[in-house]
Design a protein around this motif. Structure first.
Motif, short mmCIF file in Angstrom:
data_model
loop_
_atom_site.label_atom_id
_atom_site.label_comp_id
_atom_site.label_asym_id
_atom_site.label_seq_id
_atom_site.Cartn_x
_atom_site.Cartn_y
_atom_site.Cartn_z
N ILE A 12 59.25 -54.92 -81.85
CA ILE A 12 59.14 -53.36 -81.96
C ILE A 12 60.43 -52.36 -81.83
CG2 ILE A 12 58.31 -51.34 -80.21
CD1 ILE A 12 55.81 -52.58 -81.34
N THR A 34 62.54 -65.82 -86.81
CA THR A 34 61.69 -66.37 -86.34
C THR A 34 60.79 -66.56 -87.62
OG1 THR A 34 60.19 -64.98 -85.06
CG2 THR A 34 61.78 -66.33 -83.88
N GLY A 39 58.33 -59.94 -81.87
CA GLY A 39 58.95 -60.64 -81.08
C GLY A 39 58.10 -60.86 -79.86
N GLY A 56 51.17 -62.03 -74.25
CA GLY A 56 51.64 -61.05 -72.82
C GLY A 56 49.55 -59.80 -73.04
N LEU A 226 70.25 -64.37 -88.58
CA LEU A 226 72.00 -64.04 -88.82
C LEU A 226 72.79 -64.44 -87.63
CD1 LEU A 226 73.92 -61.36 -90.01
CD2 LEU A 226 73.49 -60.71 -88.27
N LEU A 267 76.69 -62.47 -80.88
CA LEU A 267 76.58 -61.38 -82.77
C LEU A 267 78.41 -60.95 -82.69
CD1 LEU A 267 73.08 -60.90 -83.88
CD2 LEU A 267 75.61 -62.89 -85.06
N ALA A 361 60.59 -61.94 -69.99
CA ALA A 361 60.20 -61.41 -70.22
C ALA A 361 60.80 -60.12 -70.67
CB ALA A 361 58.57 -61.51 -69.47
C1 LIG Z 1 54.33 -61.21 -71.25
C2 LIG Z 1 54.95 -59.36 -71.58
C3 LIG Z 1 54.29 -58.64 -71.18
C4 LIG Z 1 54.71 -57.53 -70.95
N1 LIG Z 1 53.66 -56.32 -71.05
C5 LIG Z 1 54.04 -55.01 -71.54
C6 LIG Z 1 53.11 -53.98 -71.15
O1 LIG Z 1 51.60 -54.24 -70.37
N2 LIG Z 1 54.00 -52.83 -71.43
C7 LIG Z 1 54.81 -52.84 -72.15
O2 LIG Z 1 55.33 -51.53 -72.24
N3 LIG Z 1 55.52 -53.44 -72.75
C8 LIG Z 1 55.27 -54.85 -71.80
N4 LIG Z 1 55.88 -55.49 -72.62
C9 LIG Z 1 57.61 -55.68 -72.96
C10 LIG Z 1 57.25 -55.13 -74.56
O3 LIG Z 1 56.86 -56.55 -74.78
C11 LIG Z 1 58.96 -55.55 -74.78
O4 LIG Z 1 59.31 -54.60 -73.89
C12 LIG Z 1 58.91 -55.14 -76.43
O5 LIG Z 1 58.32 -55.78 -76.80
C13 LIG Z 1 60.43 -55.25 -76.56
O6 LIG Z 1 61.06 -55.24 -78.17
P1 LIG Z 1 62.33 -55.57 -78.80
O7 LIG Z 1 62.16 -55.30 -80.92
O8 LIG Z 1 63.18 -55.11 -77.92
O9 LIG Z 1 62.72 -57.40 -78.74
P2 LIG Z 1 62.08 -58.74 -78.75
O10 LIG Z 1 60.71 -58.23 -79.54
O11 LIG Z 1 63.10 -59.08 -78.16
O12 LIG Z 1 62.63 -58.42 -80.57
C14 LIG Z 1 63.92 -58.86 -80.58
C15 LIG Z 1 63.24 -59.52 -82.27
O13 LIG Z 1 64.98 -59.87 -82.78
C16 LIG Z 1 64.20 -61.65 -83.06
N5 LIG Z 1 66.11 -62.19 -83.77
C17 LIG Z 1 66.72 -63.10 -82.36
N6 LIG Z 1 67.91 -62.80 -82.92
C18 LIG Z 1 68.18 -62.51 -83.97
C19 LIG Z 1 68.95 -62.87 -85.52
N7 LIG Z 1 70.47 -63.96 -85.59
N8 LIG Z 1 68.44 -62.86 -86.83
C20 LIG Z 1 67.68 -62.25 -86.57
N9 LIG Z 1 66.53 -61.78 -85.73
C21 LIG Z 1 67.27 -62.63 -84.33
C22 LIG Z 1 63.86 -62.20 -82.31
O14 LIG Z 1 63.02 -62.80 -83.15
C23 LIG Z 1 62.77 -61.16 -82.28
O15 LIG Z 1 61.66 -60.99 -82.83
C24 LIG Z 1 56.01 -56.93 -71.67
C25 LIG Z 1 56.62 -58.09 -72.45
C26 LIG Z 1 55.62 -59.51 -72.05
C27 LIG Z 1 57.00 -60.51 -72.57
#
Ligand SMILES: Cc1cc2nc3c(=O)[nH]c(=O)nc-3n(C[C@H](O)[C@H](O)[C@H](O)COP(=O)(O)OP(=O)(O)OC[C@H]3O[C@@H](n4cnc5c(N)ncnc54)[C@H](O)[C@@H]3O)c2cc1C
Length: 418
Positions: A12, A34, A39, A56, A226, A267, A361
């Motif tokens: 996100i 992936t 994510g 989730g 990356l 990284l 998580a």
């Molecule tokens: C089970 C669960 C329940 C949750 N419930 C809630 C809720 O009710 N309400 C709420 O607001 N939030 C909730 N959250 C939190 C929310 O899901 C996260 O805060 C949010 O999805 C994080 O997004 P992000 O993009 O920061 O990280 P991520 O979703 O971790 O995205 C990072 C991306 O980077 C990619 N990546 C990693 N390394 C590399 C690389 N070297 N090169 C290219 N790509 C790479 C990964 O594959 C991944 O797709 C929940 C989380 C979980 C796991």
């Protein structure tokens, strides 16, 4: 010449940066390691229940303004659905008592003045004792800031803060808890209406963003991890995706790194980032919820914390779930199902089920871990950070993720201005 913004990670945070930069005239290239975007916020088909489920159950609130603006930008705000007003039914499965907190539809927290709308057996002074959270610093413990026992704590504060912080609330950061309280409970019912991506996280928050980008000529490459940055003169000069796959950057190109903390620190050596994480456990049961089931029910007194009713499915969320990750799956499914029967008004043998245990998580929202969150600017001038674990002032949530992505995008835009 049109500059390119490379977004590393299609969660996100990365997608919100990508959409903002695409709208601002950048050419956007998203690189995701992936084979699926999203994510920690994604859906997939599950053979055990024969249903598409989310990794989730994710709850948003109507006060999550950045998350809603993101959904609006990709055309799916209407996919976030919830009840008309901010009502939260609860059940205590030990005593069988049921109640509902009714935050109404006001901009002010007037509901605490009304005995019929607040938590049963609580008084106004109980709510006033939460006030220190509103100005607490991020270094203060919740346990040092407000009472962590009593009826209000057990029936409202503990469930809310556990879900928001994903740590046992007393060990959580009072500043982060305060941000949640300011933006939800204190902002009245209008900010607290629960919102759920009813058709699934990927259908509402992820795939439309990918479509938005690709339809406008931007790229989203899956399976494109990356491996390292190549830097020169204090800037990233190339992106190394392994082997011959090296992308040279032009002057004016920028990068938003939106990967989880472990990937980010490998990284970008020298970066500080949270090192402790907490699990969230979700269970899904293939069963038609009884008519009139609330979309979300708070459950006290058992292993289950929140019960979600979807078409053909009852789903459960348990936060701070490290104690459950090594339990035998069948045993855990049965224990959770027993609670679901008591809370959800269903009965019978265990229906088809699935347990999803996200071990890492979220980062642990304690003062010590919060202090390790970096800001968006890095030692490399054209590289900015996003992610729920960066210093957003919020715990790890979708709202925090979108804010981090928006902030990184704004810095890319600001860096381009003369
Ligand atoms: C089970 C669960 C329940 C949750 N419930 C809630 C809720 O009710 N309400 C709420 O607001 N939030 C909730 N959250 C939190 C929310 O899901 C996260 O805060 C949010 O999805 C994080 O997004 P992000 O993009 O920061 O990280 P991520 O979703 O971790 O995205 C990072 C991306 O980077 C990619 N990546 C990693 N390394 C590399 C690389 N070297 N090169 C290219 N790509 C790479 C990964 O594959 C991944 O797709 C929940 C989380 C979980 C796991």
């Amino acid at each position: 010449m049109q500059n390119t913004a490379h977004i590393i990670g299609a969660g996100i945070s990365g997608l919100s940066a990508a959409v903002r930069l695409a709208n601002a005239g950048y050419k956007v290239a998203v690189h995701e390691a992936t084979h699926q975007a999203g994510g920690r916020c994604r859906s997939y088909f599950d053979g055990a229940t024969n249903l598409t489920i989310d990794n989730g159950n994710h709850l948003l609130l109507s006060g999550n303004s950045h998350a809603r603006a993101y959904a609006r930008a990709i055309g799916t705000e209407a996919g976030l659905v919830g009840p008309e007003t901010a009502q939260f039914p609860f059940v205590d499965i030990k005593t069988g008592q049921r109640w509902q907190i009714d935050l109404g539809n006001s901009r002010w927290p007037t509901w605490v003045l009304d005995e019929g709308r607040r938590v049963p057996d609580t008084g106004l002074t109980d709510y006033l004792k939460l006030a220190p959270l509103v100005w607490a610093s991020e270094q203060t413990l919740v346990g040092k800031s407000i009472p962590t026992e009593g009826i209000l704590y057990q029936r409202l504060v503990q469930p809310l803060l556990l879900a928001a912080l994903n740590v046992d609330p007393p060990e959580g950061s009072a500043g982060l808890a305060g941000a949640i309280v300011r933006e939800t409970l204190l902002a009245g019912g209008q900010a607290c209406r629960p919102l759920i991506a009813r058709d699934g996280l990927s259908a509402v928050l992820i795939e439309p963003a990918v479509k938005f980008l690709t339809e406008r000529g931007h790229t989203v490459q899956l399976g494109h991890e990356l491996r390292s940055f190549v830097s020169a003169d204090g800037k990233v000069s190339a992106l190394n995706f392994g082997g011959e796959d090296v992308v040279q950057l032009a002057a004016g190109d920028a990068i938003v790194m939106a990967v989880p903390p472990r990937a980010a620190t490998s990284l970008l050596p020298g970066l500080t980032a949270p090192t402790e994480f907490r699990a969230i456990v979700n269970a899904h049961f293939r069963i038609e919820p009884p008519p009139g089931s609330p979309p979300i029910l708070g459950v006290i007194g058992g292993v289950v914390e929140w019960l979600f009713a979807f078409p053909n499915r009852l789903s459960v969320t348990i936060s701070n779930g490290d104690r459950l990750v090594d339990l035998q799956r069948e045993e855990l499914a049965q224990a959770i199902w027993n609670d679901v029967c008591k809370a959800g008004g269903v009965s019978g043998e265990l229906p088809p089920w699935q347990i999803v245990r996200e071990r890492r998580a979220t980062f642990a929202a304690t003062p010590a871990q919060n202090a390790l969150r970096p800001g968006p600017v890095t030692v490399l001038k054209n590289l900015f950070l996003a992610g729920d674990w960066t210093a957003t002032g919020l715990p790890a949530t979708i709202e925090g993720s979108v804010r981090s992505g928006d902030r990184a995008a704004d810095l890319v835009l600001a860096a381009k201005r003369p």
